[in-house]
Design an enzyme around this catalytic site. Sequence first.
Site, mmCIF file in Angstrom:
data_model
loop_
_atom_site.group_PDB
_atom_site.id
_atom_site.type_symbol
_atom_site.label_atom_id
_atom_site.label_comp_id
_atom_site.label_asym_id
_atom_site.label_seq_id
_atom_site.Cartn_x
_atom_site.Cartn_y
_atom_site.Cartn_z
ATOM 1 N N SER A 71 28.138 -29.256 39.237
ATOM 2 C CA SER A 71 26.690 -29.517 39.322
ATOM 3 C C SER A 71 26.306 -30.958 39.018
ATOM 4 C CB SER A 71 25.943 -28.594 38.371
ATOM 5 O OG SER A 71 25.887 -27.300 38.913
ATOM 6 N N LYS A 74 24.773 -32.839 41.762
ATOM 7 C CA LYS A 74 23.409 -32.564 42.236
ATOM 8 C C LYS A 74 22.456 -33.777 42.137
ATOM 9 C CE LYS A 74 23.672 -27.613 41.131
ATOM 10 N NZ LYS A 74 23.338 -26.566 40.118
ATOM 11 N N TYR A 196 27.377 -28.099 50.106
ATOM 12 C CA TYR A 196 27.155 -27.976 48.656
ATOM 13 C C TYR A 196 28.467 -27.654 47.941
ATOM 14 C CZ TYR A 196 25.939 -25.825 44.232
ATOM 15 O OH TYR A 196 25.919 -25.489 42.892
ATOM 16 N N TYR A 248 19.246 -27.382 32.552
ATOM 17 C CA TYR A 248 18.740 -26.012 32.815
ATOM 18 C C TYR A 248 17.855 -25.495 31.689
ATOM 19 C CZ TYR A 248 22.699 -26.532 35.935
ATOM 20 O OH TYR A 248 23.576 -27.003 36.863
ATOM 21 N N VAL A 266 29.925 -27.097 35.647
ATOM 22 C CA VAL A 266 30.575 -25.879 35.159
ATOM 23 C C VAL A 266 32.077 -26.085 34.947
ATOM 24 C CG1 VAL A 266 31.221 -24.733 37.322
ATOM 25 C CG2 VAL A 266 30.221 -23.402 35.469
HETATM 26 O O1 DON Z 1 27.377 -23.428 42.403
HETATM 27 C C1 DON Z 1 28.085 -23.241 41.437
HETATM 28 O O2 DON Z 1 28.056 -22.249 40.832
HETATM 29 C C2 DON Z 1 28.979 -24.386 41.013
HETATM 30 N N1 DON Z 1 29.487 -25.056 42.124
HETATM 31 C C3 DON Z 1 28.226 -25.384 40.175
HETATM 32 C C4 DON Z 1 27.560 -24.795 39.030
HETATM 33 C C5 DON Z 1 27.476 -25.724 37.849
HETATM 34 O O3 DON Z 1 28.157 -26.688 37.751
HETATM 35 C C6 DON Z 1 26.552 -25.348 36.774
HETATM 36 N N2 DON Z 1 26.551 -26.273 35.719
HETATM 37 N N3 DON Z 1 26.535 -26.161 34.565
#
Ligand code: DON
Length: 616
Positions: A71, A74, A196, A248, A266
Site C-alpha cells: 500500500s 498508493k 494495482y 487508515y 502490508v
Molecule cells: O490490496 C492489498 O490487500 C495489498 N496489496 C495492499 C494492502 C496494504 O498494504 C495495506 N496496508 N497496510
Amino acid sequence: MDPLVSGPCSPVLDLLRQLHDSLKGVSDGEVATYIPELSKADPDAFGICLVTATGTVYEVGDSQVPFTIQSISKPFVYGLALEDNGRGPVLEKVGVEPTGDAFNSISLEPGSGRPRNPMINAGAIAAAGMIEGRGLASRFKRVQDMLSDYAGRALPLDESVYRSESETGHRNRAIGYMLRNYNILSGDPIQAVELYFQQCSVSVTCRDLGVMAATLANRGINPLTGRQAIRGQYVENVLSVMGSCGMYDYAGEWIYNVGIPAKSGVAGGVIAVLPGQVGIGVYSPRLDARGNSVRGIRVCDELSRHWDLHMFNSETSGRSTIRRKFTGAEVNSNRVRTLQEMAALRERGDGIRVYQLQGNLAFATAEVVVQEIMQNFEVIHQLVIDLKRVQTLNESACRLFWLTVVKLAESGKRTVFTHVDRFPLLRRYFKVKLGDRAEELFRTFEDNDLALEACENQLLNRALPARTTDHRVGPLEFDLCRDLTVSEVDLLSVCLVHKRFAAGDTIITAGDPAAELYFLVRGTVSVLMVTAGGRLSRLATFSPGMTFGEMAVIDRAPRSATIVADTEGECQLLSLEALDGLRQSAPEVCIKLLTNLSRTLSQKLRKANRELSVLD
Ligand code: DON
C-alpha cells in the site's frame, strides 16, 4: 553502514542504532498471510532508514532486505494520477476524506460510488484506473519508472508476490467491479485491478523507502539523484491524503502522536515524510490488527518525540529572514567615487536600502520583509532585494514582492533584485502579472555590487547633475596631484608615458611584477579577482582622475589583482624608476604624491572598516 556517513559515527546514526537495538526485541504482531507469498517473510527482519531532504542517508539493520511495497505504492500512484489528469478530474473519481475504516473496506460514497480517499484499496484501484497508457504493460512501465525515480534506482517487479496476490485478490476484484458499476472505472475494471496488484508487488528495500520519502520531503525532487519524480505542486496533495488517511483507522491517533504524514504497507513497510526536512523508511513485517507494522509505528513515534518532528510543532519562522540590511550611506559599491560623489552618497545614500534575505521565502517569511519595507516606505527611494542566500521561494512570496514593487513604483520608488537566476518562478510571476511592464519594474543585477552602483548612479545623477564620467582629465585634476603647483605638475608630466587601451584590454595581470603607477585620463577600468568559488569578482572600478596600481609604489610587490579596461581609454604611466628619479630631482613633488597616496589609501581603509562593521 552508509559510505556517505564517513569519519566518526554521526549522532543521528547512533540514535538509529539505539532505537533499532531497543525495538528489535519487540515481537508483537503477525506477518500478513492473506496474500500467501507474504507469509514467507522473516518476521524478525527489521530495518530503519532516515534520509534528509538534502540527501544524507542514515540506515541501520535490515535496510537492504527486499520486500514488496504494497500500500505504500498508493500515495505515489495517486501523485501520478494527479499529474496525468489534474486535481479536478481526480477528485471527481476519488475523495480525500478519512474513513476510519480498514484498508480493504468497500468504502464508497452513497450515490456516486466514489471511494472516500486514495489510501484505501478502492481509492487506489480508482487511481490506478486513471493512469495514462496504451494497455496494462505500458501503464505499469510508467508506474514502475515513476517509483524508480523516487527510489533513485530501477525497482523490479516481484513476480511471485504479484502472482500470489492476483490469484487471491478476489476482494479487490470485487471492488473493481463495484467501481465499474459506478463508472468510477471505465472499460474493463480488471485492467485497473491488475495494475494495482502490480504496483503493490514492486520490490523495494527500507533504504528505498527512506529515499522515496525524502523525495516527497524535497518537494518531489530526489535529493540523491536530483531527478524530479513528481511536479512540486502536487506534493501537498499527496502529503495531505497521507496525513489524513495514510494510516487508515489509526490515522487520527497517528497524526496526534507522531504528527508526520505517513503510509504503511502490508508487507511491513512504513514511510513518513516531514516536508522540507526528512524522509523515514522502516521495514518490519510484524503487523498490528490494522495492518500497520508494529515496530514501524514505534520507530516513527520515537523519532518524532526525540527530534521534535511533529509537523505542528514548528518555530515561528520569519525572524531570521532578513540576514542583513544596510543603506547606500553605509555601504557603497566597488565603483570608486570622487570625494564629491562620496559626500553626496553619505548625505543622501540613506534612501538606498539593501535587504539581504535568507532561508525559505513563503508567506510568513516574505511578509516580514514586506512589513520592514512598508515601515520604511517614506525613506526608501531605491530598494535592493538580495536573494543570494535564499533557499526556496514560493508563489506567495512572489505575489508579495510583486505587490510591493508595484506599490513602490506607484510612488516613483525603484526596486531591483540580485541573484535571481535560481528563481525563474519570480521572473515568470512578474512577467505574467506585468506583461511588458515587467522589463521596467522587474530589474535584476548579477550581484549587490552592480545593483548598488546602479542605485548610486541614479542618486548621483540627481544630486550632481553636472558630473560627467566619460570626460578627459588633465594632470591637475588628479586626486593624487592635489596641492601640486602647475610647475610641479609639469615636472611630473615629463615623467609620464601615454598609453591607449581598448575596451576589454588587460592592463595589469595579477602576479606580474609591479613597475608603474597609472593615472587614468579617460575611460573606466575595473580591478578583478577570482574568488574562492572561481567566480570573477569586481573589487573596484576607476574613473578619469583616479590612479591605480599605486600599491606598487609602497611595497614594490607583484600585482595582487588583474585590471581590465571596461571602455576604450587612455592613461598616463609613471614608472617606479621615474618616480625614484623624481625622488632625487623633485623631492617636494614626491612628498606631495606620497601624502596624497597615503590619504587615498586611508580613505579606502576607512570605507572598508565602515562597511565591515555594517556587514559583519
Ligand atoms: O490490496 C492489498 O490487500 C495489498 N496489496 C495492499 C494492502 C496494504 O498494504 C495495506 N496496508 N497496510
